[in-house]
Write an enzyme that holds these catalytic residues in place. Structure first.
Site, PDB file in Angstrom:
ATOM      1  N   GLU A  33      10.887  49.245  30.308  1.00  0.00           N
ATOM      2  CA  GLU A  33      12.073  49.272  30.163  1.00  0.00           C
ATOM      3  C   GLU A  33      12.586  48.407  28.987  1.00  0.00           C
ATOM      4  OE1 GLU A  33      10.705  49.214  32.939  1.00  0.00           O
ATOM      5  OE2 GLU A  33      12.176  50.069  34.615  1.00  0.00           O
TER       6      GLU A  33
ATOM      7  N   CYS B 177      14.195  43.229  34.555  1.00  0.00           N
ATOM      8  CA  CYS B 177      14.789  44.646  33.293  1.00  0.00           C
ATOM      9  C   CYS B 177      16.411  44.489  33.686  1.00  0.00           C
ATOM     10  CB  CYS B 177      14.031  45.581  33.531  1.00  0.00           C
ATOM     11  SG  CYS B 177      12.284  45.469  33.010  1.00  0.00           S
TER      12      CYS B 177
HETATM   13  N1  THU Z   1       6.961  48.066  35.594  1.00  0.00           N
HETATM   14  C1  THU Z   1       7.642  48.463  34.701  1.00  0.00           C
HETATM   15  O1  THU Z   1       6.917  48.590  33.633  1.00  0.00           O
HETATM   16  N2  THU Z   1       8.755  48.622  35.068  1.00  0.00           N
HETATM   17  C2  THU Z   1       9.477  48.267  36.231  1.00  0.00           C
HETATM   18  O2  THU Z   1      10.733  48.294  36.326  1.00  0.00           O
HETATM   19  C3  THU Z   1       8.621  47.777  37.376  1.00  0.00           C
HETATM   20  C4  THU Z   1       7.240  47.571  37.043  1.00  0.00           C
HETATM   21  C5  THU Z   1       5.273  47.689  35.318  1.00  0.00           C
HETATM   22  C6  THU Z   1       4.830  46.293  35.129  1.00  0.00           C
HETATM   23  C7  THU Z   1       3.233  46.212  35.703  1.00  0.00           C
HETATM   24  O3  THU Z   1       2.662  46.716  34.240  1.00  0.00           O
HETATM   25  C8  THU Z   1       3.170  47.644  36.500  1.00  0.00           C
HETATM   26  O4  THU Z   1       4.531  48.477  36.634  1.00  0.00           O
HETATM   27  C9  THU Z   1       3.116  47.129  38.065  1.00  0.00           C
HETATM   28  O5  THU Z   1       4.069  46.201  38.476  1.00  0.00           O
END
Ligand code: THU
Length: 132
Positions: free
Chosen positions: A54, A92
């Site tokens: 995000e 985020c």
């Molecule tokens: N992650 C995201 O990209 N967005 C979120 O809202 C939650 C978590 C990613 C971060 C990390 O690379 C993986 O998911 C596991 O936490």
């Protein structure tokens, strides 16, 4: 519109760099001016510098001069298996607080292109803002 954004979020997740968690996330962010910015999560061997999908999408858009947004679609899942809703993390949501109105749409999709729509106000009530 929602379903199209979910499709783009699935596309965005293809670029996910997530060798540590194997949790792939994709986001498709729509601006008020109808421009689309895609983002994926980008992990790092030092863990801390990792970035969520995000925020990748938001920072791409903001660095392009965009500051007003309509909606974001998000998909996420272990090994790119997008079965369950993937809610945006707290960091985020705080970034959204800076740029999004309470009615900004957060569309959580799955691999069957099903989705549920939340508003930003629902996901981060009483958010912190410095104000004008
Ligand atoms: N992650 C995201 O990209 N967005 C979120 O809202 C939650 C978590 C990613 C971060 C990390 O690379 C993986 O998911 C596991 O936490």
């Amino acid at each position: 519109m929602e379903k199209e954004l979910v499709k783009y979020a699935i596309e965005a997740a293809k670029n996910s760099y997530s060798p540590y968690s194997n949790f792939r996330v994709g986001a498709a962010l729509l601006t008020e001016s109808n421009k689309l910015y895609l983002g994926c999560n980008i992990e790092n061997g030092a863990y801390g510098p990792s970035n969520c999908a995000e925020r990748t999408a938001f920072f791409k858009a903001i660095s392009d001069g965009e500051k007003r947004f309509k909606a974001i679609a998000i998909v996420g899942g272990k090994d790119g298996n997008f079965t369950d809703e993937c809610f945006p993390c707290g960091v985020c949501r705080q970034v959204m607080a800076e740029f999004c109105d309470k009615d900004f749409k957060i569309i959580l999709g799955n691999k069957n292109l099903e989705y549920k729509v939340y508003t930003f106000g629902e996901l981060l009530p009483h958010s912190f803002e410095l104000g004008e």
